[in-house]
Design an enzyme around this catalytic site. Structure first.
Site, PDB file in Angstrom:
ATOM      1  N   ARG A 269     -50.231  35.051 -20.172  1.00 20.65           N
ATOM      2  CA  ARG A 269     -49.653  34.436 -21.244  1.00 20.65           C
ATOM      3  C   ARG A 269     -48.941  35.134 -22.018  1.00 20.65           C
ATOM      4  NH1 ARG A 269     -52.802  35.142 -25.717  1.00 20.65           N
ATOM      5  NH2 ARG A 269     -55.085  35.407 -25.136  1.00 20.65           N
ATOM      6  N   HIS A 273     -53.060  33.170 -27.723  1.00 18.81           N
ATOM      7  CA  HIS A 273     -54.136  32.139 -27.371  1.00 18.81           C
ATOM      8  C   HIS A 273     -53.852  30.681 -27.581  1.00 18.81           C
ATOM      9  CE1 HIS A 273     -57.677  30.435 -25.689  1.00 18.81           C
ATOM     10  NE2 HIS A 273     -57.944  30.083 -26.626  1.00 18.81           N
ATOM     11  N   TYR A 283     -54.681  43.162 -29.739  1.00 21.32           N
ATOM     12  CA  TYR A 283     -55.707  43.391 -28.323  1.00 21.32           C
ATOM     13  C   TYR A 283     -54.700  43.601 -27.304  1.00 21.32           C
ATOM     14  CZ  TYR A 283     -55.112  38.460 -27.967  1.00 21.32           C
ATOM     15  OH  TYR A 283     -54.624  37.088 -27.652  1.00 21.32           O
TER      16      TYR A 283
END
Length: 370
Positions: A269, A273, A283
């Site tokens: 992706r 999120h 991250y």
């Protein structure tokens, strides 16, 4: 001290033998070249164009949904860019009679299955009409509880089997969802009852900020289906032809009474999120983003179709403009839908309202009438 007794079996070797079987299935490489001609699905030129059309449309829908969310015109939204091959090509392998049990990122599949776009926007806003699936449309509302759709999918599939329906039940989750107890219960139930189910794990490398390597010690998620006694496959989730082929084959096996299949799609992706405050730069590295962008499903499929003379800039521009116009009309229709009221919530929740809410209902009814 006596010498250590030699083991009569090698458990580690058995594990390695199983894991080594899961090589990633691919048909179309990153340059848009066919690398597995024997596995090419039987798709007409018109079907190939339609698949590309849906993927481009879905990318635009994602971009506009992010923009609408930032404007405060949508509520909850989980970006989909990068996962078009995994989502749209797997759906393209289904038929109208099949059931789809989506996760919250899987709204595009149910839109292409027939959910009106304006209702998808209302779902994002938390409006009850967004969950009122039109009669005859075989979808459930997107599941917010991680992995719960896996148990539901097993049940729907078993219901189809008991009723003698020639259809399958398909569900999706992410790599994080595969760690949930519902995931294991769902695939085990479906395997035990030989249900016509397809379970798709979209491994986009991160469950919010938890990387895939911390999610499980298993080399692949696909191999977990073996424990439930079902055929399982690891597929390049950025390759629409490969995703279509394995999903279509899984559907045919299910209809032939051969039971469920677990499919792991390796994808990525590009966005966060969800739009609810996640920051992927905390991250994920720029190098990782760049590496996966080279595998973009739209780029490789575009190259393939252009090489066949089936796609060009003019066709893509037409799809983009159509998507923008339809999205504009859908959000306008969503805006015109009567606002959800507290009394609606109470009325929709109960067939017969409890005594302790009847008084509150009258209070809110009076407020809403002013």
């Amino acid at each position: 001290m006596s010498a250590k007794k030699k083991a009569q079996f090698d458990a580690k070797k058995t594990l390695e033998m199983i894991e080594d079987q899961f090589e990633m299935f691919q048909i179309l490489n990153e340059e848009g070249e066919i690398v597995n001609q024997d596995a090419m699905p039987e798709l007409t030129d018109e079907q190939l164009e339609e698949l590309m059309t849906r993927m481009v449309y879905t990318r635009i829908l994602d971009q506009r949904s992010i923009s609408l969310n930032r404007q405060g015109r949508l509520g909850f939204y989980a970006p989909t860019a990068g996962q078009e091959a995994s989502q749209i090509a797997s759906h393209f392998a289904l038929e109208k009679e099949d059931w789809i049990l989506p996760g919250y990122r899987d709204v595009p599949q149910i839109i292409w299955h027939g959910l009106p776009l304006y209702q998808a926007f209302l779902f994002s806003r938390g409006h009850y009409h967004g969950n009122q699936v039109p009669e005859g449309l075989n979808v459930l509302a997107p599941q917010i509880i991680i992995g719960a759709q896996y148990i539901q999918n097993a049940g729907v599939a078993l219901g189809l089997k008991k009723r003698g329906k020639k259809a399958v039940a398909v569900t999706y989750t992410g790599d994080g969802g595969s760690s949930q107890g519902d995931f294991y219960e769902g695939i085990n139930f479906a395997g035990a009852f030989n249900a016509p189910a397809i379970f798709i794990v979209q491994n986009n490398q991160f469950a919010i900020s938890t990387p895939r390597e911390k999610q499980t010690a298993a080399k692949t998620i696909a191999q977990k289906g073996i424990a439930a006694g079902m055929p399982s496959v690891l597929v390049d989730g950025m390759d629409p032809l490969a995703v279509y082929a394995v999903t279509r084959e899984a559907r045919e096996r299910a209809l032939n009474g051969e039971g469920p299949t677990l499919i792991e799609t390796m994808c990525y992706r590009y966005g966060p999120h969800t739009m609810a405050g996640d920051d992927p730069t905390r991250y994920r590295t720029n190098d990782m983003d760049t590496e996966w962008e080279k595998k973009d499903p739209l780029v490789r499929f575009r190259k393939y179709l252009e090489g066949k003379g089936l796609w060009n800039e003019e066709k893509e521009t037409a799809v983009i403009e159509r998507a923008k116009e339809e999205i504009k009309d859908a959000i306008k229709k969503a805006d015109e839908t009567p606002k959800q009221k507290v009394t609606d919530l109470m009325s929709n929740m109960y067939e017969e309202m409890p005594a302790n809410l009847k008084e509150q209902f009258e209070i809110y009814k009076e407020k809403e009438s002013k």
